[in-house]
Design a protein around this motif. Structure first.
Motif, PDB file in Angstrom:
ATOM      1  N   ALA A  75      40.293  17.059  31.212  1.00 40.00           N
ATOM      2  CA  ALA A  75      41.293  15.998  31.176  1.00 40.00           C
ATOM      3  C   ALA A  75      42.542  16.386  31.961  1.00 40.00           C
ATOM      4  O   ALA A  75      43.063  15.586  32.763  1.00 40.00           O
ATOM      5  CB  ALA A  75      41.664  15.672  29.726  1.00 40.00           C
ATOM      6  N   ARG A  76      43.017  17.604  31.779  1.00 37.03           N
ATOM      7  CA  ARG A  76      44.208  18.036  32.496  1.00 37.03           C
ATOM      8  C   ARG A  76      43.921  18.265  33.974  1.00 37.03           C
ATOM      9  O   ARG A  76      44.791  18.109  34.819  1.00 37.03           O
ATOM     10  CB  ARG A  76      44.793  19.284  31.839  1.00 37.03           C
ATOM     11  CG  ARG A  76      45.603  18.905  30.603  1.00 37.03           C
ATOM     12  CD  ARG A  76      45.950  20.081  29.722  1.00 37.03           C
ATOM     13  NE  ARG A  76      46.803  19.626  28.634  1.00 37.03           N
ATOM     14  CZ  ARG A  76      46.396  18.906  27.600  1.00 37.03           C
ATOM     15  NH1 ARG A  76      45.110  18.564  27.513  1.00 37.03           N
ATOM     16  NH2 ARG A  76      47.228  18.517  26.660  1.00 37.03           N
ATOM     17  N   ALA A  77      42.702  18.620  34.281  1.00 40.21           N
ATOM     18  CA  ALA A  77      42.317  18.730  35.687  1.00 40.21           C
ATOM     19  C   ALA A  77      42.380  17.355  36.356  1.00 40.21           C
ATOM     20  O   ALA A  77      42.835  17.222  37.505  1.00 40.21           O
ATOM     21  CB  ALA A  77      40.919  19.327  35.806  1.00 40.21           C
ATOM     22  N   MET A  78      41.951  16.314  35.645  1.00 35.84           N
ATOM     23  CA  MET A  78      42.019  14.961  36.189  1.00 35.84           C
ATOM     24  C   MET A  78      43.463  14.500  36.371  1.00 35.84           C
ATOM     25  O   MET A  78      43.788  13.782  37.326  1.00 35.84           O
ATOM     26  CB  MET A  78      41.272  13.999  35.267  1.00 35.84           C
ATOM     27  CG  MET A  78      39.771  14.219  35.210  1.00 35.84           C
ATOM     28  SD  MET A  78      38.975  14.056  36.834  1.00 35.84           S
ATOM     29  CE  MET A  78      39.292  12.325  37.196  1.00 35.84           C
ATOM     30  N   ILE A  79      44.349  14.931  35.461  1.00 35.91           N
ATOM     31  CA  ILE A  79      45.770  14.591  35.613  1.00 35.91           C
ATOM     32  C   ILE A  79      46.332  15.252  36.867  1.00 35.91           C
ATOM     33  O   ILE A  79      47.075  14.633  37.639  1.00 35.91           O
ATOM     34  CB  ILE A  79      46.562  15.033  34.365  1.00 35.91           C
ATOM     35  CG1 ILE A  79      46.125  14.209  33.147  1.00 35.91           C
ATOM     36  CG2 ILE A  79      48.069  14.874  34.594  1.00 35.91           C
ATOM     37  CD1 ILE A  79      46.761  14.662  31.850  1.00 35.91           C
ATOM     38  N   LEU A  84      47.991  14.896  42.729  1.00 38.79           N
ATOM     39  CA  LEU A  84      47.774  15.196  44.148  1.00 38.79           C
ATOM     40  C   LEU A  84      47.463  13.930  44.942  1.00 38.79           C
ATOM     41  O   LEU A  84      47.949  13.748  46.067  1.00 38.79           O
ATOM     42  CB  LEU A  84      46.644  16.215  44.297  1.00 38.79           C
ATOM     43  CG  LEU A  84      46.913  17.608  43.716  1.00 38.79           C
ATOM     44  CD1 LEU A  84      45.672  18.482  43.841  1.00 38.79           C
ATOM     45  CD2 LEU A  84      48.101  18.258  44.412  1.00 38.79           C
ATOM     46  N   VAL A  85      46.637  13.060  44.361  1.00 45.24           N
ATOM     47  CA  VAL A  85      46.312  11.796  45.024  1.00 45.24           C
ATOM     48  C   VAL A  85      47.572  10.947  45.186  1.00 45.24           C
ATOM     49  O   VAL A  85      47.787  10.311  46.231  1.00 45.24           O
ATOM     50  CB  VAL A  85      45.239  11.028  44.230  1.00 45.24           C
ATOM     51  CG1 VAL A  85      45.064   9.619  44.793  1.00 45.24           C
ATOM     52  CG2 VAL A  85      43.910  11.776  44.277  1.00 45.24           C
ATOM     53  N   CYS A 105      57.911   2.989  43.219  1.00 46.00           N
ATOM     54  CA  CYS A 105      58.066   2.870  41.760  1.00 46.00           C
ATOM     55  C   CYS A 105      56.735   2.524  41.108  1.00 46.00           C
ATOM     56  O   CYS A 105      56.340   3.113  40.091  1.00 46.00           O
ATOM     57  CB  CYS A 105      59.110   1.801  41.431  1.00 46.00           C
ATOM     58  SG  CYS A 105      60.803   2.284  41.818  1.00 46.00           S
ATOM     59  N   GLY A 106      56.018   1.562  41.694  1.00 46.95           N
ATOM     60  CA  GLY A 106      54.710   1.190  41.172  1.00 46.95           C
ATOM     61  C   GLY A 106      53.724   2.340  41.231  1.00 46.95           C
ATOM     62  O   GLY A 106      52.910   2.532  40.314  1.00 46.95           O
ATOM     63  N   LEU A 111      50.816   6.574  38.116  1.00 40.62           N
ATOM     64  CA  LEU A 111      50.522   7.968  37.777  1.00 40.62           C
ATOM     65  C   LEU A 111      50.796   8.230  36.300  1.00 40.62           C
ATOM     66  O   LEU A 111      50.023   8.943  35.632  1.00 40.62           O
ATOM     67  CB  LEU A 111      51.372   8.901  38.635  1.00 40.62           C
ATOM     68  CG  LEU A 111      51.287  10.396  38.307  1.00 40.62           C
ATOM     69  CD1 LEU A 111      49.863  10.916  38.487  1.00 40.62           C
ATOM     70  CD2 LEU A 111      52.260  11.197  39.166  1.00 40.62           C
ATOM     71  N   ALA A 112      51.869   7.638  35.769  1.00 36.52           N
ATOM     72  CA  ALA A 112      52.187   7.810  34.348  1.00 36.52           C
ATOM     73  C   ALA A 112      51.088   7.220  33.460  1.00 36.52           C
ATOM     74  O   ALA A 112      50.705   7.812  32.450  1.00 36.52           O
ATOM     75  CB  ALA A 112      53.532   7.161  34.035  1.00 36.52           C
TER      76      ALA A 112
END
Length: 287
Positions: A75-79, A84-85, A105-106, A111-112
């Motif tokens: 999960a943290r790897a995906m975050i 990076l993306v 902003c969007g 990302l959030a």
């Protein structure tokens, strides 16, 4: 007048003077490296010498990472991949598509949301975390808003244009070398009121470029004066958006940051002045 008009129609070639700017970059980087290394060595020997020592001791939000409670898994790897993306999309959007504030902003809100989903956060938990992050940026945002309001008043009242014209008249009375230094000092002072690089260029260069032609300063030197004046104080002035945002995230008061960075700013100003003199002395061109 005809000669000046012909020169005014010319534009500096893209990447011209790059080798000269690279030398400036190396000098700035080396001076900053030495400055930080000396400070870090001093604080390593005696942490109490840090201007943030007492402030850090009183912090309530100390970062404590429990590796057993928060293991680095899929999960943290995906975050991290999402982060990076996002940075890649940011660069591509700015340079290719022409994104600006609304799109950026969007992008970060997305990302959030991505981090919240992979972090298995509920709606309430995600909202509280998002609000806490916004709260840490509030002071910086207010400072930026006040600075922008000052700029709007200066532009709407034509105060900036009056100041520019007065400075141009004064600089036009001096020899080329003195005018080059005067342009540099003017650009340094102007950046405190117009922290935007593109905004400062749009306001000042239409006057500085033809003035350079008239007093015998090469246009390349005028550009060097602008770049030095625009760039140095961006990590010092409270009207710099990204500086105040960074300080807000790190929870470093601006007065403590200013006291620490001021000696380096002085060194950089001196280096910039030396390079402006050199650029004018060697008639850095092509014109």
């Amino acid at each position: 007048v005809q000669i000046v008009s012909e020169v005014h129609l010319k534009k500096l070639p893209l990447f011209s003077g790059m080798w000269f700017r690279f030398c400036i970059l190396v000098c700035f980087f080396v001076s900053a490296l030495i400055f930080v290394w000396r400070y870090a060595s001093k604080i390593h020997k005696n942490p109490e010498l840090s201007g943030m020592y007492e402030f850090d001791q009183a912090r309530e939000d100390k970062l404590e990472i429990d590796k057993d409670k928060y293991p680095f898994g899929f999960a943290r790897a995906m975050i991290c991949i999402g982060f990076l993306v996002t940075i890649g999309l940011l660069i591509y959007g700015l340079m290719v598509i022409g994104w600006w504030y609304a799109e950026l902003c969007g992008l970060f809100v997305g990302l959030a949301i991505w981090a919240g989903l992979w972090g298995r956060m509920g709606l309430n938990e995600w909202g509280e975390a998002f609000g806490a992050g916004m709260q840490s940026m509030a002071i910086g945002a207010l400072v930026i808003g006040f600075a922008r309001a000052i700029l709007i008043v200066l532009e709407s009242g034509l105060i900036i244009h009056t100041v520019l014209h007065a400075c141009a008249v004064v600089l036009g009375k001096f020899p080329a070398m003195v005018s080059a230094i005067g342009m540099y000092i003017f650009q340094c002072l102007c950046n405190y009121f117009i922290p935007s690089g593109s905004g400062q260029a749009a306001v000042t260069m239409p006057l500085m470029a033809p003035l350079a032609d008239l007093v015998g300063v090469t246009r390349q030197t005028a550009c060097i004066a602008f770049q030095m004046g625009d760039g140095i104080s961006n990590i010092f002035t409270p009207t710099s958006g990204y500086l105040m945002a960074s300080l807000a995230i790190a929870k470093v008061p601006w007065d403590k940051w200013a006291k620490w960075i001021l000696p380096l700013i002085g060194i950089w100003y001196a280096i910039g002045a030396v390079f402006v003199v050199i650029a004018q002395a060697i008639q850095l061109g092509p014109f």
